[in-house]
Design a protein around this motif. Structure first.
Motif, short mmCIF file in Angstrom:
data_model
loop_
_atom_site.label_atom_id
_atom_site.label_comp_id
_atom_site.label_asym_id
_atom_site.label_seq_id
_atom_site.Cartn_x
_atom_site.Cartn_y
_atom_site.Cartn_z
N LYS A 43 -14.64 -1.16 -15.57
CA LYS A 43 -14.87 -0.56 -16.89
C LYS A 43 -14.33 0.87 -16.94
O LYS A 43 -13.77 1.30 -17.94
N LEU A 44 -14.52 1.61 -15.85
CA LEU A 44 -14.03 2.98 -15.78
C LEU A 44 -12.50 3.01 -15.88
O LEU A 44 -11.93 3.92 -16.48
N ALA A 45 -11.84 2.00 -15.34
CA ALA A 45 -10.38 1.92 -15.39
C ALA A 45 -9.87 1.84 -16.83
O ALA A 45 -8.74 2.25 -17.11
N ASN A 46 -10.69 1.36 -17.74
CA ASN A 46 -10.28 1.27 -19.15
C ASN A 46 -10.08 2.65 -19.78
O ASN A 46 -9.42 2.77 -20.81
N PHE A 47 -10.65 3.68 -19.17
CA PHE A 47 -10.54 5.03 -19.73
C PHE A 47 -9.33 5.80 -19.19
O PHE A 47 -9.07 6.91 -19.61
N VAL A 48 -8.63 5.21 -18.23
CA VAL A 48 -7.43 5.85 -17.69
C VAL A 48 -6.32 5.70 -18.73
O VAL A 48 -6.10 4.62 -19.25
N ASP A 49 -5.63 6.78 -19.02
CA ASP A 49 -4.57 6.79 -20.04
C ASP A 49 -3.32 6.09 -19.50
O ASP A 49 -2.55 6.65 -18.73
N VAL A 50 -3.12 4.83 -19.94
CA VAL A 50 -2.01 4.01 -19.45
C VAL A 50 -0.65 4.68 -19.64
O VAL A 50 0.10 4.84 -18.69
N PRO A 51 -0.30 5.07 -20.86
CA PRO A 51 1.04 5.65 -21.05
C PRO A 51 1.27 6.90 -20.22
O PRO A 51 2.33 7.07 -19.63
N LEU A 52 0.27 7.77 -20.14
CA LEU A 52 0.43 9.00 -19.39
C LEU A 52 0.65 8.73 -17.91
O LEU A 52 1.57 9.26 -17.29
N VAL A 53 -0.16 7.86 -17.33
CA VAL A 53 -0.04 7.55 -15.91
C VAL A 53 1.31 6.91 -15.61
O VAL A 53 2.01 7.31 -14.68
N MET A 54 1.70 5.93 -16.41
CA MET A 54 2.97 5.25 -16.15
C MET A 54 4.17 6.16 -16.37
O MET A 54 5.13 6.09 -15.62
N ARG A 55 4.12 7.00 -17.37
CA ARG A 55 5.23 7.94 -17.58
C ARG A 55 5.37 8.88 -16.40
O ARG A 55 6.47 9.19 -15.96
#
Length: 149
Positions: free
Chosen positions: A74-86
């Motif tokens: 559930k905590l992983a859902n709060f990680v900003d996908v676009p920011l991390v991948m960029r």
């Protein structure tokens, strides 16, 4: 008028004849000045924030125990996908949606790898977050200074 002086003004007002120096390492200031005043509560906000954190963490909750109770998925859902991948791929902001919109195997692999990465980061937060988080400094910063309202 006396009760109002406990709370107002939020920021020191007066003629600054001498620089105001913190009274302690926490950063609380004296409400008095040569010719000026700051509300006592606002001037002592850093000390009150520090004392609040100490009472809460020593008597009520443990940050480490609280973090361990979090669900990593559930905590992983709060990680900003676009920011991390960029950041990982070194992409520009306008390049990220193009990769996600493709339906090829590479895009699917990226999404799956991101999810594994996010869950791993969240799991690390659960186990090691209390060591990295300076809760006292965070609360003092958020509950004093320009944040006092």
């Amino acid at each position: 008028a006396g009760v109002q002086m406990l709370f107002y003004p939020l920021h020191w007002r007066g003629i600054p004849l001498l620089p105001r120096k913190p009274l302690s390492p926490v950063g609380d200031l004296s409400p008095l000045g040569w010719i000026g005043w700051q509300g006592i509560v606002a001037a002592k906000a850093p000390r009150m924030a520090r004392d609040l954190v100490k009472v809460v963490t020593n008597k009520l909750i443990s940050p480490a125990a609280t973090l361990r109770r979090l669900n990593a998925r559930k905590l992983a859902n709060f990680v900003d996908v676009p920011l991390v991948m960029r950041k990982i791929l070194g992409l520009k902001p306008d390049q990220w949606p193009i990769i996600l919109e493709t339906s090829d195997a590479t895009s699917q692999q990226l999404r799956a790898e991101y999810r594994r990465l996010a869950v791993g980061v969240a799991s690390d937060i659960r186990t090691k977050g209390a060591e990295c988080l300076n809760l006292e400094a965070l609360c003092i910063r958020e509950l004093s200074g320009s944040n006092v309202k």
